[in-house]
Write a protein that holds these residues in place. Structure first.
Motif, PDB file in Angstrom:
ATOM      1  N   VAL A 147       0.478  -1.619   0.018  1.00  0.00           N
ATOM      2  CA  VAL A 147       0.479   0.142   0.033  1.00  0.00           C
ATOM      3  C   VAL A 147       0.888   1.271  -0.157  1.00  0.00           C
ATOM      4  O   VAL A 147       1.852   1.204   0.254  1.00  0.00           O
ATOM      5  CB  VAL A 147      -1.065   0.069   1.556  1.00  0.00           C
ATOM      6  N   ASP A 148       0.610   2.513  -0.254  1.00  0.00           N
ATOM      7  CA  ASP A 148       1.290   3.565   0.037  1.00  0.00           C
ATOM      8  C   ASP A 148       1.158   3.882   1.560  1.00  0.00           C
ATOM      9  O   ASP A 148       0.292   4.686   1.590  1.00  0.00           O
ATOM     10  CB  ASP A 148       0.309   4.489  -1.098  1.00  0.00           C
ATOM     11  N   LEU A 149       2.234   4.776   1.495  1.00  0.00           N
ATOM     12  CA  LEU A 149       2.670   4.140   3.120  1.00  0.00           C
ATOM     13  C   LEU A 149       1.702   6.188   3.380  1.00  0.00           C
ATOM     14  O   LEU A 149       1.775   5.931   4.079  1.00  0.00           O
ATOM     15  CB  LEU A 149       4.067   4.338   3.692  1.00  0.00           C
ATOM     16  N   CYS A 150       2.491   7.265   2.623  1.00  0.00           N
ATOM     17  CA  CYS A 150       2.320   8.209   2.000  1.00  0.00           C
ATOM     18  C   CYS A 150       0.402   8.433   2.752  1.00  0.00           C
ATOM     19  O   CYS A 150       0.029   9.856   2.777  1.00  0.00           O
ATOM     20  CB  CYS A 150       2.700   8.925   0.906  1.00  0.00           C
ATOM     21  N   ASP A 151      -0.374   7.386   2.513  1.00  0.00           N
ATOM     22  CA  ASP A 151      -1.777   7.717   2.325  1.00  0.00           C
ATOM     23  C   ASP A 151      -2.529   7.570   3.722  1.00  0.00           C
ATOM     24  O   ASP A 151      -3.589   8.147   4.546  1.00  0.00           O
ATOM     25  CB  ASP A 151      -2.207   6.554   2.011  1.00  0.00           C
ATOM     26  N   PHE A 152      -1.230   7.459   4.943  1.00  0.00           N
ATOM     27  CA  PHE A 152      -1.550   7.017   6.264  1.00  0.00           C
ATOM     28  C   PHE A 152      -1.718   8.606   7.287  1.00  0.00           C
ATOM     29  O   PHE A 152      -1.030   9.260   6.546  1.00  0.00           O
ATOM     30  CB  PHE A 152      -0.853   6.004   7.102  1.00  0.00           C
ATOM     31  N   PHE A 153      -1.910   8.465   7.909  1.00  0.00           N
ATOM     32  CA  PHE A 153      -2.639   9.786   9.316  1.00  0.00           C
ATOM     33  C   PHE A 153      -1.149  10.244   9.592  1.00  0.00           C
ATOM     34  O   PHE A 153      -0.804  10.883   9.270  1.00  0.00           O
ATOM     35  CB  PHE A 153      -3.199   9.449   9.954  1.00  0.00           C
ATOM     36  N   GLU A 154      -0.352   8.923   9.767  1.00  0.00           N
ATOM     37  CA  GLU A 154       1.100   9.467  11.012  1.00  0.00           C
ATOM     38  C   GLU A 154       1.909   9.831   9.574  1.00  0.00           C
ATOM     39  O   GLU A 154       2.794  10.842  10.234  1.00  0.00           O
ATOM     40  CB  GLU A 154       1.633   8.156  11.756  1.00  0.00           C
ATOM     41  N   ALA A 155       1.777   9.015   8.043  1.00  0.00           N
ATOM     42  CA  ALA A 155       3.013   9.254   7.485  1.00  0.00           C
ATOM     43  C   ALA A 155       2.416  11.195   6.670  1.00  0.00           C
ATOM     44  O   ALA A 155       3.240  12.765   6.905  1.00  0.00           O
ATOM     45  CB  ALA A 155       3.261   8.701   6.381  1.00  0.00           C
ATOM     46  N   SER A 156       1.578  11.374   6.760  1.00  0.00           N
ATOM     47  CA  SER A 156       0.858  12.809   6.029  1.00  0.00           C
ATOM     48  C   SER A 156       1.087  13.943   7.246  1.00  0.00           C
ATOM     49  O   SER A 156       1.606  15.167   6.677  1.00  0.00           O
ATOM     50  CB  SER A 156      -0.412  13.293   6.293  1.00  0.00           C
TER      51      SER A 156
END
Length: 661
Positions: A147-156
């Motif tokens: 999956v795309d790591l950047c989709d997650f809240f913590e990454a954003s």
């Protein structure tokens, strides 16, 4: 079968799955495999049969997307909706709120995420969509899909902080940073800042004006903003000599780690945050952000999920495994089909190239090539049948099969997808309504401008009005007796201190009553049914003539040959929703069912329903009262009579009891 010296041994007993799963497998594969012998189950489930549900997932209509001036793709968290993935997530949330029978403890327990497996045909496509949707809902998932790591809240959260440190003249990352654990502000406080400075164009300038205004020296919000801007100025200077990984590590230790870990599945969130930190090693903040932008803010990430996670796997990789709850998708995905290579090869026909017409510059197929293609397609179908068998038999207690259409191939010989192997028209009793989705209305947080409180309250009183017919929106269009009884767990075959009655025994007695000519003797009728082939040898072996005599002597069957009767009577009628569900809605819904036996005499109609249970009369009456009540209403509606003229009886075949309802 298992080959042993002296012959073959048929491995036709399944101790893994409940009888409902085994029955469904038998119904699907008996027409597909010549000489297929349905599997018999063990007694581990103690009468808890399990459950099989077929789901028809309808695709949502695509709405035209209006053109926009500014795209925030990759930064907004908005993603393309996938109906199958959404449906799977809804099912998992429904399962987690239910219970299942655990043979290892010999009783019922709450369903856990680790009990559930989602099986797909291949690693890409639907698997990616399902994993992404489960991650979005904070459902722990273990899968080989990336999956795309950047989709997650913590990454954003971390990326927005890096963006603000790189360029402080941006409103979205500033708002993210202020609302984070480091900034310490709330949404209401930020709204108060904007309302206090309505004529200042950018939010960042509004924050600065609010923070350093002379009249707000003692304002707690202004104090928070001043502290934040001091911290930001100092940190921006330090960040110029640090790697992006070091900057994120400092942010995590300054409060973001606690913020991330305090959420649902905090350890998983932290592991994703650390994965982002590892991605930024040896890169400056500016270089890392440029790299992310070049990659369209996409970082592949495979989440292990831990032991308490939903398993998302391919059907092939699930061989040899078992799960209490299995959800099977990709049933309507087309097979690969024959190869389209320049030269095909099969063991039977050898090499089969195209034929080339050099003069006309055209390519033709040949008889040998077409034969090779048909052979490949036939072998593929055999493999796909085996794959479907593996998928369905992984389930121990509950099995969900997801379809996107009900149109099947003319014959399994022409199957082009897994669903073509299943005669869906013969499985209508297994189809259920989709899980109910009820999204709460989003409250208004704040209004722009300097409206006075009375005006604000007047506006909100209009927009917060409750839809007067909201109860109607949660109603299904159609229901059935099976759906009504789904909430009531069927434990009736476990006797209260008496013998345990099998489902097969109950079905055999039910079949006898379906075909019996009332008024004739039990032994005479058994002989007739054997001669006419109305009952199988296995069913006849389960029937006891003396017990049948006692059943036929029950009061409701005495003299029934002189009454007008309907057997296995199906019906479809409209009933008020309030009579079917606990609701205030005034709508009507379609209600369908099948009555075992309906009789009519001068006193009115009588509904006779067969049960096979080791439970006492009081338990039977309490358990099946909702079903019988609806049957009476349906008969009254269909026959055009008053409900008071319709009576009902339950015949408990196991205990030879007639129960007046």
């Amino acid at each position: 079968t298992f080959r042993e010296e002296g012959g073959d041994i048929a491995l036709n007993r399944n101790f893994r799955s409940g009888t409902a799963v085994l029955d469904a497998v038998g119904r699907v594969f008996s027409p597909l495999i010549h000489g297929y012998e349905p599997m018999a189950g063990g007694d581990r489930y103690q009468g808890a049969a399990g459950e099989v549900r077929f789901h028809l997932v309808e695709s949502a209509k695509e709405e035209p997307v209006p053109p926009t001036v500014y795209s925030v793709k990759g930064r907004s968290g908005a993603q393309e909706t996938d109906e199958i993935a959404t449906y799977v997530a809804d099912l998992i949330e429904e399962e987690i709120a239910s219970e299942l029978y655990d043979v290892d403890i010999g009783g019922w327990r709450k369903t856990e995420f680790s009990d559930i497996a989602v099986l797909v045909r291949k690693h890409s496509g639907e698997m990616d969509q399902v994993v992404r949707e489960l991650e979005r809902r904070d459902i722990p998932v273990s899968s080989a899909a990336k999956v795309d790591l950047c989709d997650f809240f913590e990454a954003s959260l971390l990326i927005d902080w890096l963006s603000l440190l790189d360029n402080a003249e941006q409103d979205p990352p500033l708002a993210t940073a202020l609302l984070s654990a480091v900034g310490g502000c709330t949404e209401d406080e930020l709204a108060a800042v904007r309302l206090a400075c309505p004529n200042i164009y950018t939010f960042r300038d509004a924050c600065r004006v609010y923070a350093y205004a002379e009249e707000r020296k003692s304002d707690p919000i202004a104090a928070k903003l001043r502290n934040f801007f001091t911290y930001l100025k100092d940190f921006r200077l330090r960040a110029q000599t640090m790697t992006a990984a070091d900057v994120m590590s400092v942010l995590l230790s300054s409060g973001l780690e606690t913020q991330i870990a305090s959420g649902k599945h905090g350890s998983l969130r932290l592991s994703r945050a650390r994965r982002l930190v590892a991605e930024a090693e040896e890169k400056s903040v500016h270089a890392f952000l440029a790299d992310l932008k070049a990659r369209d803010y996409h970082i592949d990430y495979a989440d292990g999920g831990g032991e308490g996670a939903v398993q998302v796997a391919t059907m092939h990789s699930s061989k040899g495994l078992e799960y209490p709850v299995v959800i099977v998708t990709d049933l309507d995905v087309a097979f690969h089909g024959a190869d389209r290579k320049e030269v095909l090869f099969t063991e039977r026909f050898g090499f089969a190239p195209f034929a080339y017409d050099l003069e006309k510059k055209r390519i033709y197929s040949t008889v040998s090539r077409r034969a090779s293609e048909l052979l490949q397609e036939m072998e593929e179908r055999v493999g796909e049948i085996n794959l479907l068998y593996v998928a369905m038999t992984r389930a121990k207690f509950r099995l969900h099969m997801l379809f996107t259409g009900k149109n099947s191939a003319i014959s399994p010989s022409f199957a082009s997808r897994l669903s073509d192997f299943i005669d869906l028209s013969a499985m209508h009793d297994l189809f259920v309504d989709p899980p109910v989705r009820q999204a709460p209305p989003l409250p208004r947080k704040a209004l722009g401008g300097n409206a006075d409180p009375a005006t604000v309250e007047a506006l909100l009183s209009v927009y917060r009005k409750t839809y007067p017919n909201f109860a109607s929106t949660a109603l299904p269009l159609k229901s059935s007796a099976t759906e009504i009884m789904r909430e009531t767990r069927d434990e009736t075959r476990r006797g209260e201190g008496g013998p345990v009655h099998t489902k097969e025994e109950g079905l055999a007695y039910h079949a006898f009553l379906q075909h019996v000519q009332f008024g004739r003797g039990a032994e005479e009728e058994l002989a007739r049914m054997r001669e006419e082939g109305l009952l199988s040898a296995d069913e006849l072996a389960l029937l006891d003539a003396e017990k049948l005599k006692k059943i036929l002597s029950l009061p409701c069957f005495v003299g029934i040959e002189n009454k007008r009767t309907w057997r296995e009577q199906t019906f479809l009628t409209l009933l008020p929703a309030a009579e079917v569900y606990p609701t205030d809605a005034r709508d009507e819904i379609l209600f369908q069912g099948a009555i075992d036996l309906l009789t009519e005499d001068k006193e009115g109609f009588t509904v006779i329903d067969y049960k096979f249970s080791g439970r006492g009369d009081d338990h039977i009456k309490e358990t099946y009262a909702p079903q019988i009540r609806l049957y009476r209403k349906a008969v009254a509606k269909v026959m055009g009579v008053r409900e008071e003229t319709v009576s009902a009886r339950i015949v408990n075949i196991a205990l030879l009891r007639e129960i007046e309802m």
